[in-house]
Design a protein around this motif. Structure first.
Motif, PDB file in Angstrom:
ATOM      1  N   ALA A 183       0.734  -0.936 -14.284  1.00 22.03           N
ATOM      2  CA  ALA A 183       0.774  -1.201 -12.839  1.00 22.03           C
ATOM      3  C   ALA A 183       0.911  -2.699 -12.585  1.00 22.03           C
ATOM      4  N   THR A 184       1.628  -3.024 -11.517  1.00 20.99           N
ATOM      5  CA  THR A 184       1.824  -4.429 -11.161  1.00 20.99           C
ATOM      6  C   THR A 184       0.543  -4.997 -10.545  1.00 20.99           C
ATOM      7  N   GLN A 185       0.494  -6.319 -10.435  1.00 21.24           N
ATOM      8  CA  GLN A 185      -0.676  -6.952  -9.828  1.00 21.24           C
ATOM      9  C   GLN A 185      -0.795  -6.585  -8.351  1.00 21.24           C
ATOM     10  N   THR A 186       0.339  -6.445  -7.686  1.00 21.43           N
ATOM     11  CA  THR A 186       0.312  -6.038  -6.278  1.00 21.43           C
ATOM     12  C   THR A 186      -0.303  -4.660  -6.123  1.00 21.43           C
ATOM     13  N   GLU A 187       0.058  -3.746  -6.977  1.00 20.50           N
ATOM     14  CA  GLU A 187      -0.502  -2.399  -6.930  1.00 20.50           C
ATOM     15  C   GLU A 187      -2.005  -2.415  -7.216  1.00 20.50           C
ATOM     16  N   SER A 195      -4.995  -1.289  -4.599  1.00 20.33           N
ATOM     17  CA  SER A 195      -6.008  -0.322  -5.016  1.00 20.33           C
ATOM     18  C   SER A 195      -7.409  -0.869  -4.760  1.00 20.33           C
ATOM     19  N   LEU A 196      -7.584  -2.178  -5.010  1.00 19.96           N
ATOM     20  CA  LEU A 196      -8.888  -2.801  -4.801  1.00 19.96           C
ATOM     21  C   LEU A 196      -9.259  -2.823  -3.314  1.00 19.96           C
ATOM     22  N   VAL A 197      -8.264  -3.134  -2.460  1.00 22.00           N
ATOM     23  CA  VAL A 197      -8.512  -3.158  -1.016  1.00 22.00           C
ATOM     24  C   VAL A 197      -8.874  -1.766  -0.521  1.00 22.00           C
ATOM     25  N   THR A 198      -8.148  -0.765  -0.978  1.00 23.82           N
ATOM     26  CA  THR A 198      -8.417   0.611  -0.570  1.00 23.82           C
ATOM     27  C   THR A 198      -9.811   1.052  -0.998  1.00 23.82           C
ATOM     28  N   LYS A 199     -10.218   0.646  -2.195  1.00 24.67           N
ATOM     29  CA  LYS A 199     -11.543   1.004  -2.696  1.00 24.67           C
ATOM     30  C   LYS A 199     -12.631   0.362  -1.835  1.00 24.67           C
TER      31      LYS A 199
END
Length: 211
Positions: free
Chosen positions: A10-14, A18-22
């Motif tokens: 996975a890219t750093q953007t992805e 994911s971190l923001v969503t969590k």
């Protein structure tokens, strides 16, 4: 333990997304309530009103009126230009609406008349029933929900329940007719009832307006 379901490549953007969503799941606001006008936090109601295109809004309104205004917004937009839209837009402010169209009274085409009997959910206990702010809110409710080509006569007053009509009643009545602007009649008429008397204050303001 890594709870992410992202693949190893996975890219750093992805990964950032994911971190923001969590993190959003641990916010102090229940996201599921944000679109519910009756459960949305009070301080976020203006944003919900904006997102649902509420046309008539005032930050000084009671919270219950704000929530009902948001709840009715979609239905009012669907029915704009109809009698039901006008009545629904005004009902938010706790009034009983009597609306007559021109063909019912043999008046000028594309005109109508509205009689709004005021309620008490728009005020704090220490405030009068009929105020300029209340009148303006009712008038704006008509303006944004009526057919654009239509003109109207508008009257607003206080309607007491029949229960208050027993005993010795002293009634103070003030009527004022104006054209083009609203004049609030003070003169000690605050619309409140002192049942000990029984004293009944009845203030009616008549409005004739051509838009």
């Amino acid at each position: 333990m890594n709870e992410s379901l992202l693949p190893f490549n996975a890219t750093q953007t992805e990964r950032n997304l994911s971190l923001v969503t969590k993190r959003s799941s641990s916010l102090p606001v229940n996201i599921n309530h944000l679109w519910d006008p009756f459960r949305c936090p009070e301080n976020l109601l203006p944003w919900l009103a904006w997102s649902l295109s509420v046309d008539n809004w005032n930050s000084a309104w009671p919270t219950s009126v704000k929530r009902q205004q948001i709840a009715n917004s979609i239905e009012i937009h669907r029915r704009k230009g109809t009698v039901s839209a006008v009545k629904k837009a005004m009902a938010v402010f706790g009034v009983q609406v009597e609306l007559s169209e021109w063909f019912e009274t043999k008046s000028t085409p594309h005109t109508f008349s509205v009689m709004a009997w005021a309620g008490d959910n728009f005020r704090d206990n220490h405030e009068p029933v009929l105020t300029e702010a209340y009148y303006d809110a009712l008038k704006r409710a008509i303006d944004y929900s009526k057919p654009v080509r239509s003109h109207y006569d508008f009257k607003v007053g206080i309607l007491f329940d029949s229960d208050f009509g027993i005993g010795v009643v002293q009634q103070s009545l003030a009527i004022k007719r104006v054209d083009g602007e609203f004049i609030y009649l003070g003169a000690g008429l605050d619309g409140d009832l002192n049942i000990g008397g029984i004293n009944q204050g009845h203030s009616v303001t008549r409005m004739s307006m051509e838009l």
